[in-house]
Design a protein around this motif. Structure first.
Motif, PDB file in Angstrom:
ATOM      1  N   UNK A  12       0.847  -1.189   0.000  1.00  0.00           N
ATOM      2  CA  UNK A  12       0.000   0.000   0.000  1.00  0.00           C
ATOM      3  C   UNK A  12       0.884   1.241   0.000  1.00  0.00           C
ATOM      4  N   UNK A  13       1.870   1.188   0.879  1.00  0.00           N
ATOM      5  CA  UNK A  13       2.824   2.295   1.010  1.00  0.00           C
ATOM      6  C   UNK A  13       4.228   1.727   0.816  1.00  0.00           C
ATOM      7  N   UNK A  14       4.952   2.293  -0.130  1.00  0.00           N
ATOM      8  CA  UNK A  14       6.339   1.860  -0.360  1.00  0.00           C
ATOM      9  C   UNK A  14       7.262   3.060  -0.169  1.00  0.00           C
ATOM     10  N   UNK A  15       8.157   2.940   0.772  1.00  0.00           N
ATOM     11  CA  UNK A  15       9.099   4.018   1.082  1.00  0.00           C
ATOM     12  C   UNK A  15      10.498   3.505   0.760  1.00  0.00           C
ATOM     13  N   UNK A  16      11.219   4.289  -0.047  1.00  0.00           N
ATOM     14  CA  UNK A  16      12.511   3.804  -0.533  1.00  0.00           C
ATOM     15  C   UNK A  16      13.583   4.861  -0.341  1.00  0.00           C
TER      16      UNK A  16
END
Ligand code: SF4
Length: 341
Positions: A12-16
């Motif tokens: 849902x949420x991808x933080x990179x």
């Protein structure tokens, strides 16, 4: 609904590789290369001491704080690429609940107005439809409709947090970010609110990003946990596995310090010797080296990369199977500072 513990469940949420600094002349490195995902229907807890960057990470993940660098995708959309207007409309999918239910609700507005507000901003609902939805979400949160025209000042802290949660879920978001959402509450009320979060997740399939310093909260609600230290995630994995067998020395020290944590919520620093380095200096090597009883020369020279083994990540040169490769390191005989107090 997808399996929240399945790493291949819908992200849902991808933080990179998120980076956030504050100040121009004298920079504070608040978040230094943080990566994680929150899957549909799961709870991920971000845990750390005060100043670890966990709240800034959460705010930057929703672009409430502008990251210096890194990528954030919400439901597959790169937030850096969406226009301001679209970003506002995307916020209906990701809402926040804050720590202090006393300051987060406008005292001059009725409960109806407060909970209705996101529906006014994000939907084209009529007045009657909004009222119906407000009554529905208040009911889900255990607040009787009879209270619609009362003001926040007439409610206790726990009831106010129920109202804040009702406001957060009004637009039917897929993700709720809860920033220390129960830390201002008494223990018995805290448990009721945690039960409410879990109940809503079961009924509505909401995913949570839980920001907390409290390992008891993590154990109670989080499917997975990410441990932060000085702007970095040092360990990430399923909560039960991380708690049963921590891989990072900092995680182990935090868990060993738990009895003290429950007596004094601000007491982590009293049980792990030394202070974290100044966040205005970008530390060379491992940021925990000054407090870590296992530190070897390599730790002070090279920043450990996060390595994934069997679905668990840890950023330590001595992690699990790597121990044998680091000369001079014998963690099995040593105890982390403050352990067992
Ligand atoms: Fe300790 Fe070295 Fe691991 Fe850092 S990299 S946690 S200093 S053993």
């Amino acid at each position: 609904m997808s399996d929240p513990q399945n790493p291949r469940a819908a992200a849902l949420l991808e933080v990179e590789d998120l980076h956030v600094t504050f100040g121009r002349k004298h920079k504070t490195y608040a978040v230094n290369g943080v990566s994680f995902t929150v899957n549909a229907g799961e709870t991920l807890a971000l845990v750390g001491e005060s100043g670890s960057g966990k709240s800034t990470t959460a705010r930057a993940a929703l672009h409430l704080e502008t990251p210096d660098r890194g990528r954030v995708r919400l439901m597959g959309r790169d937030l850096a690429e969406v226009r301001t207007r679209e970003l506002r409309s995307m916020r209906r999918h990701a809402q926040m609940v804050f720590q202090d239910p006393y300051s987060s609700l406008d005292p001059s507005m009725t409960i109806m107005r407060i909970v209705e507000e996101p529906l006014r901003v994000h939907t084209a609902m009529s007045r009657d439809e909004r009222r119906e939805r407000v009554v529905e979400v208040l009911g889900l949160c255990g607040v009787p409709a009879a209270h619609l025209h009362r003001f926040p000042g007439e409610f206790s802290g726990g009831q106010r947090q129920r109202i804040a949660i009702a406001r957060a879920i009004a637009t039917n978001p897929e993700l709720v970010v809860a920033d220390e959402a129960v830390s201002a509450l008494d223990v018995s009320i805290r448990n009721q609110i945690l039960n409410l979060f879990e109940d809503l997740q079961r009924k509505l399939g909401i995913a949570y990003l839980f920001i907390t310093h409290d390992l008891g909260v993590v154990e109670q609600v989080a499917h997975r946990v990410a441990i932060m230290y000085l702007g970095r995630i040092v360990e990430l994995g399923p909560t039960a596995e991380v708690f049963a067998e921590p891989r990072h020395p900092y995680t182990r020290a935090l868990l060993d310090a738990r009895p003290d944590l429950t007596r004094d919520v601000g007491g982590v620093r009293q049980t792990i010797q030394g202070d974290p380095p100044d966040p205005t200096d970008l530390v060379q090597g491992c940021a925990f080296a000054g407090r870590c009883p296992y530190a070897v020369d390599l730790c002070r020279e090279v920043t450990p990369a996060s390595i994934e083994i069997d679905g668990r990540e840890s950023a330590c040169h001595l992690d699990g199977r790597l121990v044998a490769e680091v000369p001079g390191a014998e963690p099995s005989g040593a105890e982390p500072s403050g352990a067992g107090r």
